[in-house]
Design a protein around this motif. Sequence first.
Motif, PDB file in Angstrom:
ATOM      1  N   PHE A   1      37.572  41.824  39.814  1.00  0.00           N
ATOM      2  CA  PHE A   1      36.627  40.753  40.103  1.00  0.00           C
ATOM      3  C   PHE A   1      36.435  40.578  41.606  1.00  0.00           C
ATOM      4  O   PHE A   1      35.314  40.408  42.084  1.00  0.00           O
ATOM      5  CB  PHE A   1      37.085  39.434  39.470  1.00  0.00           C
ATOM      6  N   VAL A   2      37.532  40.609  42.357  1.00  0.00           N
ATOM      7  CA  VAL A   2      37.427  40.463  43.813  1.00  0.00           C
ATOM      8  C   VAL A   2      36.614  41.623  44.396  1.00  0.00           C
ATOM      9  O   VAL A   2      35.752  41.419  45.253  1.00  0.00           O
ATOM     10  CB  VAL A   2      38.830  40.365  44.458  1.00  0.00           C
ATOM     11  N   LEU A   3      36.857  42.828  43.918  1.00  0.00           N
ATOM     12  CA  LEU A   3      36.074  43.979  44.381  1.00  0.00           C
ATOM     13  C   LEU A   3      34.604  43.843  43.986  1.00  0.00           C
ATOM     14  O   LEU A   3      33.710  44.143  44.784  1.00  0.00           O
ATOM     15  CB  LEU A   3      36.659  45.274  43.815  1.00  0.00           C
ATOM     16  N   PHE A   4      34.350  43.417  42.777  1.00  0.00           N
ATOM     17  CA  PHE A   4      32.974  43.202  42.322  1.00  0.00           C
ATOM     18  C   PHE A   4      32.261  42.193  43.207  1.00  0.00           C
ATOM     19  O   PHE A   4      31.097  42.372  43.564  1.00  0.00           O
ATOM     20  CB  PHE A   4      32.984  42.721  40.864  1.00  0.00           C
ATOM     21  N   ASN A   5      32.980  41.134  43.557  1.00  0.00           N
ATOM     22  CA  ASN A   5      32.375  40.072  44.358  1.00  0.00           C
ATOM     23  C   ASN A   5      32.036  40.528  45.776  1.00  0.00           C
ATOM     24  O   ASN A   5      31.205  39.930  46.434  1.00  0.00           O
ATOM     25  CB  ASN A   5      33.283  38.847  44.393  1.00  0.00           C
TER      26      ASN A   5
END
Length: 172
Positions: free
Chosen positions: A20-24
């Motif tokens: 999720f952090v990478l996606f964001n």
Amino acid sequence: MNRLLRRILPKVFAVITSLFVLFNIFHPLDALAAHSIFFLLIFVILFLRESSKQLKLLALDTVLSVLSILTFGYVALYWEEIIFRVGIVTLTDVILGFTTIGLILEATRRYVGNALVVLVIFFLIYGFFGEVLPRELGGHGGFTLGRIITYIYLSLNGIFGTVTYVLFKYVF
């Protein structure tokens, strides 16, 4: 089976949090939505990671994880509506905010200890009852319970504020 699930589930949520952090990074969400999803994932990890072997405490940890999903999920789903009705306190906001503060205090108690929890409770009481103190001793005009809870729970100056931003953007 149950023991295996308690060992694997936090790791699965940790991987999901990292993804999720990478996606964001590539598809940024609004700060309130992103921070609430981040907290949702982190709190599920916190409560599942320290799950007890006793059935009663395991059930409590499961309930706390579900409450984390509900409270932070509410902000993640309704972030736009929350932003547009800033200052308007609803009963849902107060109930979920009160629950969220309780979850944060429990997580703090588990990982940091009772001293910080007592300090936070002291300042929450001061926010509510500060109007009875004289101005010379730090008294203020007073705040309603709804205002205190929604400020802490739903604003970018409360739990979703600068510390969460730094943790989300740079530390994790």
